[in-house]
Design a protein around this motif. Sequence first.
Motif, PDB file in Angstrom:
ATOM      1  N   GLU A 236      -1.713  -2.515  -2.793  1.00 56.62           N
ATOM      2  CA  GLU A 236      -2.750  -1.819  -2.322  1.00 56.62           C
ATOM      3  C   GLU A 236      -2.411  -0.667  -1.233  1.00 56.62           C
ATOM      4  OE1 GLU A 236      -4.373  -5.502  -0.594  1.00 56.62           O
ATOM      5  OE2 GLU A 236      -5.857  -5.344  -2.061  1.00 56.62           O
ATOM      6  N   GLU A 237      -3.630   0.030  -0.851  1.00 60.36           N
ATOM      7  CA  GLU A 237      -3.343   1.122   0.235  1.00 60.36           C
ATOM      8  C   GLU A 237      -3.645   0.694   1.465  1.00 60.36           C
ATOM      9  OE1 GLU A 237      -5.157   5.663   1.079  1.00 60.36           O
ATOM     10  OE2 GLU A 237      -6.090   4.211  -0.238  1.00 60.36           O
ATOM     11  N   HIS A 238      -2.724   0.888   2.374  1.00 56.95           N
ATOM     12  CA  HIS A 238      -2.990   0.721   3.790  1.00 56.95           C
ATOM     13  C   HIS A 238      -3.688   1.640   4.458  1.00 56.95           C
ATOM     14  CE1 HIS A 238      -1.618  -0.543   7.637  1.00 56.95           C
ATOM     15  NE2 HIS A 238      -1.029  -1.784   7.375  1.00 56.95           N
ATOM     16  N   LEU A 239      -5.116   1.188   4.719  1.00 57.71           N
ATOM     17  CA  LEU A 239      -6.062   2.477   4.849  1.00 57.71           C
ATOM     18  C   LEU A 239      -5.591   2.980   6.337  1.00 57.71           C
ATOM     19  CD1 LEU A 239      -9.215   0.763   3.639  1.00 57.71           C
ATOM     20  CD2 LEU A 239      -7.852   2.362   2.526  1.00 57.71           C
ATOM     21  N   LYS A 240      -5.306   2.096   7.225  1.00 61.09           N
ATOM     22  CA  LYS A 240      -4.911   2.719   8.667  1.00 61.09           C
ATOM     23  C   LYS A 240      -3.611   3.620   8.703  1.00 61.09           C
ATOM     24  CE  LYS A 240      -6.319  -1.548  10.970  1.00 61.09           C
ATOM     25  NZ  LYS A 240      -6.057  -2.525  12.022  1.00 61.09           N
ATOM     26  N   SER A 241      -2.762   3.702   7.872  1.00 58.61           N
ATOM     27  CA  SER A 241      -1.473   4.645   7.725  1.00 58.61           C
ATOM     28  C   SER A 241      -1.689   5.321   6.727  1.00 58.61           C
ATOM     29  CB  SER A 241      -0.350   3.757   8.086  1.00 58.61           C
ATOM     30  OG  SER A 241      -0.157   2.656   7.097  1.00 58.61           O
ATOM     31  N   SER A 242      -2.523   4.984   5.695  1.00 63.22           N
ATOM     32  CA  SER A 242      -2.419   5.886   4.521  1.00 63.22           C
ATOM     33  C   SER A 242      -1.287   5.924   3.817  1.00 63.22           C
ATOM     34  CB  SER A 242      -2.857   7.581   4.937  1.00 63.22           C
ATOM     35  OG  SER A 242      -4.194   7.432   5.335  1.00 63.22           O
ATOM     36  N   SER A 243      -0.687   4.543   3.609  1.00 60.35           N
ATOM     37  CA  SER A 243       0.418   4.512   2.938  1.00 60.35           C
ATOM     38  C   SER A 243       0.464   3.081   1.955  1.00 60.35           C
ATOM     39  CB  SER A 243       1.542   4.033   4.023  1.00 60.35           C
ATOM     40  OG  SER A 243       1.370   2.887   4.780  1.00 60.35           O
ATOM     41  N   LEU A 244       1.360   2.661   1.365  1.00 60.06           N
ATOM     42  CA  LEU A 244       1.399   1.424   0.438  1.00 60.06           C
ATOM     43  C   LEU A 244       1.420   0.273   1.204  1.00 60.06           C
ATOM     44  CD1 LEU A 244       3.753   3.126  -2.227  1.00 60.06           C
ATOM     45  CD2 LEU A 244       1.202   3.314  -2.223  1.00 60.06           C
ATOM     46  N   ARG A 245       1.125  -0.997   0.391  1.00 56.83           N
ATOM     47  CA  ARG A 245       1.201  -2.288   0.915  1.00 56.83           C
ATOM     48  C   ARG A 245       1.290  -3.214  -0.078  1.00 56.83           C
ATOM     49  NH1 ARG A 245      -3.033  -6.197   2.094  1.00 56.83           N
ATOM     50  NH2 ARG A 245      -2.431  -7.721   3.476  1.00 56.83           N
ATOM     51  N   PHE A 246       2.587  -3.725  -0.222  1.00 54.02           N
ATOM     52  CA  PHE A 246       2.839  -4.631  -1.384  1.00 54.02           C
ATOM     53  C   PHE A 246       2.715  -6.161  -0.998  1.00 54.02           C
ATOM     54  CE2 PHE A 246       5.188  -0.571  -1.958  1.00 54.02           C
ATOM     55  CZ  PHE A 246       5.137  -0.365  -3.576  1.00 54.02           C
ATOM     56  N   MET A 247       2.261  -7.029  -1.796  1.00 59.45           N
ATOM     57  CA  MET A 247       2.178  -8.266  -1.518  1.00 59.45           C
ATOM     58  C   MET A 247       2.440  -9.238  -2.871  1.00 59.45           C
ATOM     59  SD  MET A 247      -1.685  -8.812   0.299  1.00 59.45           S
ATOM     60  CE  MET A 247      -1.569 -10.409   0.234  1.00 59.45           C
TER      61      MET A 247
ATOM     62  N   THR B 199       1.724   3.206  -7.788  1.00 53.93           N
ATOM     63  CA  THR B 199       2.396   3.869  -6.589  1.00 53.93           C
ATOM     64  C   THR B 199       2.053   5.442  -6.771  1.00 53.93           C
ATOM     65  OG1 THR B 199       3.869   2.319  -6.272  1.00 53.93           O
ATOM     66  CG2 THR B 199       4.390   4.464  -5.062  1.00 53.93           C
ATOM     67  N   TYR B 200       2.367   6.077  -7.798  1.00 49.71           N
ATOM     68  CA  TYR B 200       2.005   7.619  -8.168  1.00 49.71           C
ATOM     69  C   TYR B 200       0.716   7.872  -8.016  1.00 49.71           C
ATOM     70  CZ  TYR B 200       2.016  12.155 -10.253  1.00 49.71           C
ATOM     71  OH  TYR B 200       1.691  13.433 -10.702  1.00 49.71           O
ATOM     72  N   GLY B 201      -0.366   6.924  -8.540  1.00 52.19           N
ATOM     73  CA  GLY B 201      -1.750   7.245  -8.381  1.00 52.19           C
ATOM     74  C   GLY B 201      -2.121   7.178  -6.926  1.00 52.19           C
ATOM     75  N   LEU B 202      -1.950   6.107  -6.136  1.00 50.92           N
ATOM     76  CA  LEU B 202      -2.113   6.120  -4.578  1.00 50.92           C
ATOM     77  C   LEU B 202      -1.604   7.425  -3.997  1.00 50.92           C
ATOM     78  CD1 LEU B 202      -1.505   2.338  -3.861  1.00 50.92           C
ATOM     79  CD2 LEU B 202      -3.754   3.315  -4.220  1.00 50.92           C
TER      80      LEU B 202
ATOM     81  N   ILE C 294       7.744   3.829  -0.794  1.00 54.49           N
ATOM     82  CA  ILE C 294       7.813   2.290  -1.215  1.00 54.49           C
ATOM     83  C   ILE C 294       8.860   1.596  -0.366  1.00 54.49           C
ATOM     84  CG2 ILE C 294       9.079   1.088  -3.107  1.00 54.49           C
ATOM     85  CD1 ILE C 294       8.022   2.788  -5.185  1.00 54.49           C
ATOM     86  N   ASN C 295       9.824   2.448   0.369  1.00 54.37           N
ATOM     87  CA  ASN C 295      10.582   1.562   1.332  1.00 54.37           C
ATOM     88  C   ASN C 295      10.214   1.714   2.676  1.00 54.37           C
ATOM     89  OD1 ASN C 295      13.232   0.532  -0.498  1.00 54.37           O
ATOM     90  ND2 ASN C 295      12.909   2.599  -1.320  1.00 54.37           N
ATOM     91  N   ASN C 296       8.900   2.458   2.913  1.00 57.31           N
ATOM     92  CA  ASN C 296       8.544   2.555   4.294  1.00 57.31           C
ATOM     93  C   ASN C 296       8.497   1.050   4.722  1.00 57.31           C
ATOM     94  OD1 ASN C 296       6.929   2.546   6.594  1.00 57.31           O
ATOM     95  ND2 ASN C 296       6.007   4.276   5.823  1.00 57.31           N
ATOM     96  N   PRO C 297       8.837   0.677   5.924  1.00 57.01           N
ATOM     97  CA  PRO C 297       8.877  -0.524   6.512  1.00 57.01           C
ATOM     98  C   PRO C 297       7.542  -1.368   6.465  1.00 57.01           C
ATOM     99  CG  PRO C 297      10.239   0.473   7.742  1.00 57.01           C
ATOM    100  CD  PRO C 297       9.748   1.757   6.820  1.00 57.01           C
ATOM    101  N   THR C 298       6.392  -0.476   6.762  1.00 53.45           N
ATOM    102  CA  THR C 298       5.096  -0.888   6.755  1.00 53.45           C
ATOM    103  C   THR C 298       4.354  -1.263   5.507  1.00 53.45           C
ATOM    104  OG1 THR C 298       4.206   1.483   6.551  1.00 53.45           O
ATOM    105  CG2 THR C 298       4.778   0.556   8.698  1.00 53.45           C
ATOM    106  N   ALA C 299       5.189  -0.867   4.367  1.00 53.87           N
ATOM    107  CA  ALA C 299       4.706  -1.271   3.032  1.00 53.87           C
ATOM    108  C   ALA C 299       5.046  -2.696   2.693  1.00 53.87           C
ATOM    109  CB  ALA C 299       5.292  -0.108   1.914  1.00 53.87           C
ATOM    110  N   GLY C 300       6.040  -2.918   3.325  1.00 54.72           N
ATOM    111  CA  GLY C 300       6.650  -4.465   2.828  1.00 54.72           C
ATOM    112  C   GLY C 300       7.058  -4.667   1.528  1.00 54.72           C
ATOM    113  N   PHE C 301       7.671  -3.637   0.865  1.00 51.60           N
ATOM    114  CA  PHE C 301       8.133  -3.782  -0.678  1.00 51.60           C
ATOM    115  C   PHE C 301       9.213  -4.828  -0.646  1.00 51.60           C
ATOM    116  CE2 PHE C 301      11.098  -2.393  -3.917  1.00 51.60           C
ATOM    117  CZ  PHE C 301      10.089  -2.531  -5.037  1.00 51.60           C
ATOM    118  N   SER C 302      10.335  -4.532   0.147  1.00 53.57           N
ATOM    119  CA  SER C 302      11.593  -5.361  -0.017  1.00 53.57           C
ATOM    120  C   SER C 302      11.215  -7.061  -0.071  1.00 53.57           C
ATOM    121  CB  SER C 302      12.536  -5.011   1.084  1.00 53.57           C
ATOM    122  OG  SER C 302      13.058  -3.685   0.807  1.00 53.57           O
ATOM    123  N   SER C 303      10.521  -7.604   1.144  1.00 52.18           N
ATOM    124  CA  SER C 303      10.218  -8.655   1.160  1.00 52.18           C
ATOM    125  C   SER C 303       9.349  -9.172   0.200  1.00 52.18           C
ATOM    126  CB  SER C 303       9.570  -9.013   2.442  1.00 52.18           C
ATOM    127  OG  SER C 303       8.419  -8.317   2.668  1.00 52.18           O
ATOM    128  N   ALA C 304       8.273  -8.452  -0.351  1.00 50.63           N
ATOM    129  CA  ALA C 304       7.322  -9.002  -1.591  1.00 50.63           C
ATOM    130  C   ALA C 304       8.196  -8.959  -2.683  1.00 50.63           C
ATOM    131  CB  ALA C 304       6.262  -7.861  -1.549  1.00 50.63           C
TER     132      ALA C 304
END
Length: 552
Positions: free
Chosen positions: A144-155, A412-415, A115-125
Amino acid sequence: MKATETDIATHITQKGALESMRGTFNSHWQEIGEVMYPEHANFTTTPSPGEKRLSKVFDSAPTHANQLLASGLFSLLTSSASPWFHIMPVDLPLNKSREINIYLDEVSSIMYHEINNPTAGFSSAIHEGYLEYGAFGNMTLLVEEHLKSSSLRFMALPLYECYFIENTEGIIDTLYRTYDRSVGFLMRKFGVENLSENVQKFIAEDKLDTVIKGLHVILPRDLIDHYSLKSTDLPFASLYIDVTYEHLMHESGFHELPFMAARFYKSSNEVYGRGPGSTALPDVKMLMRVVQVTIRAAQKTVDPPLILPDSGFLRPLRTVPGGLNYYQRGRLNSKKDIDILPTGNPGFGVDYSKLLHEKIREVFFVNQLQLDTGPQMTATEVMQRTEEKLRLLGPLLGRVQTELLGPLINRTYGLLHRANKFPEAPAALDGVPLKITYTSPIARAQEQVEANGLMRALGILEPMLKYNPETADIFDTDVMGRGVFEMFSISQKYLKDEKTVKGIREARQKAEQSKQDAENLRASGQGMDSMTRAGATAQEAGLSGGDFGVLS
């Protein structure tokens, strides 16, 4: 099941109906946004890029109060500095298993890290969402799922783009999101082949800046094939529609509800929520008016209006510092020919503004979110004041956990589970439902109310324990010890499981029993030695058994 042209037309019509039904809310939110969150005051107007948005803001206190609320919610609910949730099994007996606790600790740690991975953008979102949550009473977050890095993406989705539909249980499970995007953006996101013929012509003519009206629809599917791997058969549908040319650009699906629509307060007959911005709006409007009048009064005080004769001066009057004015001799008979008008009392306006500032801060829970500490307060006073503040925040936290944090963690758990981010689970967890416990600072403070009560109870009983130590027999110290760890949200990996503790105590009991037996045996041996030595002494003295007859 793939959407048809009829479905597309139906969704466009539904979007128009939702816009019409929300007209009153839009005007209300526009009024709030113009004085509290100008950057998102786009409900009834479409500003130009870079346009100034502060024409109706004469005091920054309401905007600052909303920012403090957003910062407080971020730090006390979803802080990136410390874990704010933990996964546990629903079954209470499984909570006592050390193996399961250590595994779920690791799962929770992985989720928190992702969740706190910088590429996920959770804090700003989440912070952007909290700003709308306080001002407008609604916030929408998409995971959503960040397909390129297999991580999370928050908007964070702005409220002026989003329209909600509740299900029969009062839960928002359908989202209509309208947006305007350039042809170039749509080309990069969906591919040229998935766009309408008209848009493809724009691409061929290199008109990539042409704006197209889009619609993103997320809703439950009526027909669900749980065994299908197709994205179009998943429980929640996702449709990207070109509204301008009524064309389906992309269709996919989600395993869980991908968006979280949280409402600050909610009336039973309304879909949308209301927040502190709605409550504070009268005071904010009064504050803006008072500040305007105070500014004019201050200007009059610094540069007061003058009373002048209608004739007599040779040139226009100069009121600048050091200005010289000439008049005809005999025209001005006294200095009263030039006088100063009353200028008002700017100080009163300033004092009244401070009163309104405090009222607005109270509406935005600024004082409740700032927990009392300080060297002038005892620990007991801090605990009591904290408990009082948390009681006021109880309804707020309950709705946040139900509509925002719970669905977010579930998504998040499901992804991450489908991305194989978790280690292999213990066999005992197969088919076992899990639950979420919140360990954020404000959640811990609520849990510690019980710990504080336990501490006060022991303090009251301390004199009795000194008078009668047997009173301590009523305490289950094992339960109290483990309960304190739970109250303070400390990982169970620091505790031994009950089976290990039982073995340690049995071994200790056996060792103590062996030690006691050895002591008894040694004491018994010393007694026999004393009797032997006494008999030998008697024989040496020439005494026999008859010499110790019964006395009469």
